[in-house]
Design a protein around this motif. Structure first.
Motif, PDB file in Angstrom:
ATOM      1  N   CYS A 118     129.836  32.849  37.361  1.00 56.83           N
ATOM      2  CA  CYS A 118     130.467  33.695  38.382  1.00 56.83           C
ATOM      3  C   CYS A 118     129.783  35.174  38.098  1.00 56.83           C
ATOM      4  CB  CYS A 118     131.895  33.965  37.897  1.00 56.83           C
ATOM      5  SG  CYS A 118     132.798  34.755  39.474  1.00 56.83           S
ATOM      6  N   CYS A 119     130.594  36.299  38.235  1.00 56.30           N
ATOM      7  CA  CYS A 119     129.906  37.385  37.981  1.00 56.30           C
ATOM      8  C   CYS A 119     128.928  37.970  37.050  1.00 56.30           C
ATOM      9  CB  CYS A 119     131.008  38.615  37.786  1.00 56.30           C
ATOM     10  SG  CYS A 119     132.336  38.468  39.036  1.00 56.30           S
ATOM     11  N   CYS A 167     135.420  33.022  36.595  1.00 53.53           N
ATOM     12  CA  CYS A 167     135.475  34.527  36.229  1.00 53.53           C
ATOM     13  C   CYS A 167     135.931  34.785  34.735  1.00 53.53           C
ATOM     14  CB  CYS A 167     135.925  35.229  37.227  1.00 53.53           C
ATOM     15  SG  CYS A 167     135.224  36.782  37.502  1.00 53.53           S
ATOM     16  N   VAL A 177     131.617  33.746  33.312  1.00 54.95           N
ATOM     17  CA  VAL A 177     130.737  35.084  33.474  1.00 54.95           C
ATOM     18  C   VAL A 177     129.516  34.846  32.272  1.00 54.95           C
ATOM     19  CG1 VAL A 177     132.245  36.492  34.569  1.00 54.95           C
ATOM     20  CG2 VAL A 177     132.186  36.551  32.258  1.00 54.95           C
TER      21      VAL A 177
HETATM   22 ZN    ZN Z   1     133.582  36.650  38.833  1.00 60.26          ZN
END
Ligand code: ZN
Length: 357
Positions: free
Chosen positions: A301-302, A218, A245
């Motif tokens: 991730c995100c 992240c 990310v």
């Molecule tokens: Zn994340």
């Protein structure tokens, strides 16, 4: 054939990562369901698990189809503090058990690994023993549910403080009945954790304290996480994780939280982050770098979506089912193999997609 999962299981977390083995891991459930309209930016609580478990299952399946070898139960921010914030503390255990059940079903049906998930508590204070005890209790209940539902290992992620990451690891060791722990720190703008420990030292301490995999996730995008993960590789002996990310961060804007709108200067997080998404080529380059560095537990991730996971998987030598549909522009009527198309004016068509000068 494995008798436990009744499929073509390729061993446990530790077996798969032994001798330089690797695992491709899709994360990014919170952002994806927010984007689809099933949870709210701000609190970012996985309410979709209760309201539309069918959709959670489908996204797990889609990520596996794209190459994810881990099904991460969607319990991120499904902890007591977050549920208190949205007034749904009474649904805590139901939400956790349901998320774990869905992830287990998909993992067992596909021969992938089933992971439980804990994360930063948002209330941790390094100088407050009472709060630390409360945080440990939050970890304990989520760990116990994960183990009870049969998780193969537990991911503790996005810790900004080494102290909290260490508390998560110790809690997994204490309450996890021996399941391995993957612990990743959220790589913020500085090269230190909030408690002033260089990330590579923090990772080494976590490894020495018994985490099976340590690393970063992240916060940073591919370009700004790679210099740090190189230091982590040099500092740690065992498997390391890297899950940035997929946003185009740079030296001046090292994290997704620091990115701003190019015209207004307003923070892009989270509303305008789509204006900063990485290209597929950037993700491909990122995955190649991870392979060179020796990242064993790799993903995004995100902001992740299946097309990115497929790229990471392919760079790591996999051919997931979704690779059947990986781009093949030779079949395109304008850009493809001219001998295959009965189009007499393709050069003109390509030319007219550009601005006339
Ligand atoms: Zn994340």
């Amino acid at each position: 054939m494995c008798v436990t999962c009744v499929k073509y299981c390729r061993g446990s977390l530790l077996e798969r990562l032994a001798n330089g083995g690797s695992l491709v891991v899709a994360e990014g459930y919170v952002f994806e369901f927010e984007r689809r309209g099933y949870l709210q930016a701000g609190a970012f609580v996985p309410e979709v698990v209760i309201e539309r478990p069918d959709l959670v299952k489908i996204l797990h399946e889609e990520f596996v189809h794209a190459g994810s070898e881990v099904v991460l139960a969607f319990t991120y921010y499904g902890h007591r503090e977050k549920l208190r914030l949205i007034g749904k503390e009474d649904q805590l255990e139901t939400m956790n058990r349901r998320a774990l059940t869905i992830a287990r079903e998909v993992a067992r049906a596909t021969g992938t690994l089933f992971a439980g998930n804990i994360c930063n508590s948002t209330v941790y204070r390094r100088d407050d023993e009472e709060i630390k005890a409360k945080v440990e209790d939050m970890f304990r209940e989520q760990i116990e549910w994960a183990v009870d539902e049969g998780a193969d290992f537990i991911v503790g992620e996005t810790f900004g403080e080494l102290g909290e990451a260490m508390l998560a690891l110790e809690s997994i060791k204490k309450y996890g009945k021996g399941v391995p722990a993957v612990i990743t720190l959220a790589s913020a703008g500085r090269d230190f954790t909030f408690d002033e420990v260089p990330f590579e030292d923090a990772c080494r301490q976590l490894e020495e304290s018994g985490a099976a995999v340590v690393g970063l996730n992240c916060g940073r995008g591919p370009k700004t996480i790679l210099p740090l993960i190189k230091k982590v590789r040099a500092s740690c002996k065992g498997p390391i994780a890297c899950l940035p990310v997929p946003y185009s961060t740079n030296e001046d804007y090292p994290t997704m939280q620091s990115l701003t709108d190019k015209e207004t200067g307003k923070p892009a997080f989270p509303y305008d982050l789509p204006g900063h998404t990485c290209t597929r080529t950037e993700i491909e380059e990122f995955a190649k770098s991870c392979q060179e560095i020796g990242v064993n537990y790799v993903g995004l991730c995100c902001g992740n979506a299946s097309h990115y996971t497929r790229i990471v998987a392919e760079v790591y030598g996999r051919r997931p089912p979704a690779s059947r549909f990986s781009p093949d522009m030779s079949k395109h009527f304008m850009y493809g193999d001219k001998s295959k198309f009965n189009q007499y004016h393709t050069e003109d068509m390509v030319k007219f997609t550009k601005a006339e000068k």
